[in-house]
Design an enzyme around this catalytic site. Structure first.
Site, short mmCIF file in Angstrom:
data_model
loop_
_atom_site.label_atom_id
_atom_site.label_comp_id
_atom_site.label_asym_id
_atom_site.label_seq_id
_atom_site.Cartn_x
_atom_site.Cartn_y
_atom_site.Cartn_z
CG MET A 196 -1.91 1.17 1.25
SD MET A 196 -3.14 1.12 -0.09
CE MET A 196 -4.24 -0.16 0.55
CE LYS A 197 5.81 5.57 1.96
NZ LYS A 197 7.04 5.34 2.73
CG LEU A 198 5.93 -0.15 -2.59
CD1 LEU A 198 6.41 -1.38 -3.36
CD2 LEU A 198 7.08 0.83 -2.40
#
Length: 322
Positions: A196-198
């Protein structure tokens, strides 16, 4: 120290008053600590939010970086192993997989039993999954908690955390994350938080790259950059990121909030993850090239807004078409 209950329960000498955690005079602060390993641009700001909120023990490869935190009341460990030995919750904010391998050792020199390791750096999702499996096999617990935000939101406690792990482990570390984070979003099991961070960083990196190109376009047409900044801030596309980076571009201020090398690392992680999953990533392919060019042009210690230098360089070299 083994810990099988919520950290807040285990350290009953800590309690919340007016949104801040304080330590009772009768507490045993040497035994009940949160550990924080690595004090870079982001790590130092994040750890500063924890001083006065939890009894904190820090370690950094360069000892000088620990001095401001020590002055604020944090303890300073002599080694990462000492942090793991003394702290039931240990936060890692290391730069990359190599740095993690140097600190999180599985050669028998560190006892992870009962320790919850919170990995807040941005690394490859597959690496994070493997690290979590090894820690659990060694008797530890593992939570992914990468954050969205740069140095200023970190200083203000306004980061956005994405967490993944067993429910009990996430519950255990959530009170520790609160002084650093405005919001905390559960993303499931590792490596979903890092993935999700990516996805979040895909938007961030393409946004700032597009903003830099807009300022270069205005510059080439002899428009006032300060006026462009004001118009963008007044319009529907304005955001915290766009206004802060537009100010940097208008003023040629490259002081670091998110450094070019860190953004380049994240760009490569995104492109690699996209390729592994056979996902098209045309914008990120271009952005990765631009940030690599900006780094080669000498902006390795500058903020990501300095990516405009790579766009300027392409214009200067006549590379005006794809």
């Amino acid at each position: 120290m083994a810990l099988d209950t919520n950290l807040g329960d285990a350290v009953g000498s800590l309690h919340e008053t007016s949104g801040r955690w304080i330590v009772d005079a009768a507490a045993e602060p040497v035994r009940h600590r949160v550990g924080f390993i690595s004090l870079g641009v982001m790590g130092a700001a994040m750890a500063a939010r924890l001083t006065g909120a939890w009894p904190l023990l820090v370690w950094n490869r360069t000892a000088a970086a620990t001095e401001p935190l020590a002055a604020a009341g944090a303890g300073v460990a002599g080694s990462p192993a000492e942090v793991f030995a003394r702290c039931p919750v240990v936060i890692l904010m290391l730069a990359d997989e190599r740095a993690l391998d140097d600190v999180v050792r599985f050669d028998g020199s560190v006892d992870y039993r009962g320790t919850t390791v919170v990995q807040m750096g941005t690394v490859a999702p597959a690496y994070s999954s493997a690290l979590g499996e090894r820690l659990r096999a060694a008797g530890g617990r593992y939570v992914e908690a990468p954050v969205s935000g740069s140095r200023q939101p970190a200083l203000e406690g306004a980061l956005i955390a994405m967490v993944a792990g067993d429910d009990a482990d996430v519950e255990r570390v959530t009170p520790v994350l609160r002084p650093m984070c405005a919001q905390i979003f559960r993303c499931g099991a590792p490596p979903d938080a890092l993935t999700m961070k990516l996805a979040v960083n895909t938007f961030l990196i393409t946004l700032v790259s597009g903003l830099a190109e807009a300022f270069h376009f205005a510059e080439r047409h002899r428009l006032d950059p300060a006026l462009l900044e004001r118009i963008l801030a007044a319009g529907p596309m304005a955001s915290t990121v766009s206004t802060s980076k537009a100010a940097k571009l208008a003023q040629e201020d490259w002081s670091v909030h998110a450094a070019i090398p860190d953004v380049l690392k994240n760009s490569r992680l995104i492109v690699d993850a996209a390729r592994r999953s056979a996902t098209a990533s045309p914008l990120m392919e271009v952005c990765t090239q631009l940030f690599a060019e900006a780094e080669r042009l000498g902006h390795d210690r500058d903020d990501m807004a300095a990516v405009v230098s790579a766009i300027r360089d392409r214009t200067a070299r006549g590379e005006v078409r794809p």
